[in-house]
Motif scaffolding. Sequence first.
Motif, PDB file in Angstrom:
ATOM      1  N   LEU A 209      69.643  61.094 -11.669  1.00  0.00           N
ATOM      2  CA  LEU A 209      70.763  61.640 -10.907  1.00  0.00           C
ATOM      3  C   LEU A 209      71.971  60.713 -10.933  1.00  0.00           C
ATOM      4  O   LEU A 209      73.117  61.190 -10.897  1.00  0.00           O
ATOM      5  N   ALA A 210      71.744  59.409 -11.026  1.00  0.00           N
ATOM      6  CA  ALA A 210      72.883  58.487 -11.166  1.00  0.00           C
ATOM      7  C   ALA A 210      73.616  58.770 -12.471  1.00  0.00           C
ATOM      8  O   ALA A 210      74.856  58.813 -12.505  1.00  0.00           O
ATOM      9  N   PHE A 211      72.852  58.957 -13.541  1.00  0.00           N
ATOM     10  CA  PHE A 211      73.460  59.313 -14.826  1.00  0.00           C
ATOM     11  C   PHE A 211      74.222  60.633 -14.715  1.00  0.00           C
ATOM     12  O   PHE A 211      75.379  60.749 -15.169  1.00  0.00           O
ATOM     13  N   LYS A 212      73.593  61.620 -14.121  1.00  0.00           N
ATOM     14  CA  LYS A 212      74.212  62.947 -13.980  1.00  0.00           C
ATOM     15  C   LYS A 212      75.511  62.852 -13.175  1.00  0.00           C
ATOM     16  O   LYS A 212      76.544  63.417 -13.549  1.00  0.00           O
ATOM     17  N   LYS A 312      65.038  55.035  -2.132  1.00  0.00           N
ATOM     18  CA  LYS A 312      66.189  54.366  -2.710  1.00  0.00           C
ATOM     19  C   LYS A 312      67.441  54.663  -1.886  1.00  0.00           C
ATOM     20  O   LYS A 312      67.607  55.778  -1.362  1.00  0.00           O
ATOM     21  N   ASN A 313      68.320  53.692  -1.793  1.00  0.00           N
ATOM     22  CA  ASN A 313      69.598  53.897  -1.116  1.00  0.00           C
ATOM     23  C   ASN A 313      70.562  54.521  -2.117  1.00  0.00           C
ATOM     24  O   ASN A 313      71.157  53.831  -2.942  1.00  0.00           O
ATOM     25  N   VAL A 314      70.691  55.835  -2.052  1.00  0.00           N
ATOM     26  CA  VAL A 314      71.475  56.594  -3.031  1.00  0.00           C
ATOM     27  C   VAL A 314      72.826  56.958  -2.408  1.00  0.00           C
ATOM     28  O   VAL A 314      72.861  57.553  -1.336  1.00  0.00           O
ATOM     29  N   PRO A 315      73.942  56.638  -3.050  1.00  0.00           N
ATOM     30  CA  PRO A 315      75.248  57.023  -2.495  1.00  0.00           C
ATOM     31  C   PRO A 315      75.448  58.527  -2.480  1.00  0.00           C
ATOM     32  O   PRO A 315      74.935  59.245  -3.343  1.00  0.00           O
TER      33      PRO A 315
END
Length: 319
Positions: A209-212, A312-315
């Motif tokens: 999802l970070a990549f996306k 995970k701490n996801v923004p």
Amino acid sequence: MTKNDQKIGWIGVGRMGLPMAERLIKAGHDVSIWNRTRQKAEPLSAKGGKVVERLADLASVDVLFSIVSTGKDLKEVLFGKDGVAPASNSKLPKIIVDCSTIAVAESADIRKRLKELGADFVAAPVSGNAKVIKAGRLSAVISGAEAACKAAAPLIEVIAPQGVSYVGEGELARVCKIAHNVMLGVVIENLIEITLLANKMGVPRHAFLAFKNNGVMGSMFTRYKSPALVNLDWTTTFTPELLRKDLDLGLSLGREWDVPMPVTAAAREMLQSHFGAATLKPDPDRYLQQDFAALMETMALASGMKLESENKNVPTGLE
């Protein structure tokens, strides 16, 4: 009179209504609030809002806002025996702005009844959730008589500073919002399935999802939904039932206007499977009150996957 001299009425302080009304209060507006459960409106009283006991107490405001769950609810608060205008000769605010997501035909009927009572109706559905509102990123689409829309626009811009789009007369804003929520359903379905595919093949969800989100296909929506999909946090922003209602509204318009919507139909059926899976839970009703992103659990089950939070701490993109 200046906009801050206007008396504003507000009906509905659910997940969306409360922070929306709060923005008007913080901007210095005189806001009187009614909610079916008075206790839920009390936090606004502490911030300068005036909580009223009866819907009829809002009849004398200059502009009345509403945000409720269904068209039936809107008709009840406006025209019911304990509503704002229970009788045909009742006094009404000059402009009524509704931010709900309701059917086009229901909205048209309400507009007709309000016009007979001498009130202008502005359809003003919004795009976002409570976190988006607090981040000042809410947007709105409005339709109705142009003069009424222009008069209400400065107030709507306080609530939706990201942008207020006037799309024309009548119920065109309803069409836009239904189309918007159809895309919401299709995007969450597709986002979940590709995330599960990558995850099952060994890619951590947070990394995929970070990549996306860093790429051209990332959006405000994919970013603020990512923490839920990574950490399996189904804190409610929008329920599966409300999403199903909106997909059905979109499919109904597609049939009426001869526009094929096969992708929407497939997303709707996948969402329906979530309701079936919920019956296997200890408390199906409570489970279905969680966020629509919990559809991920149903799709994981169909994929032979047992999900666990990645912690995970996801923004969210709304920081």
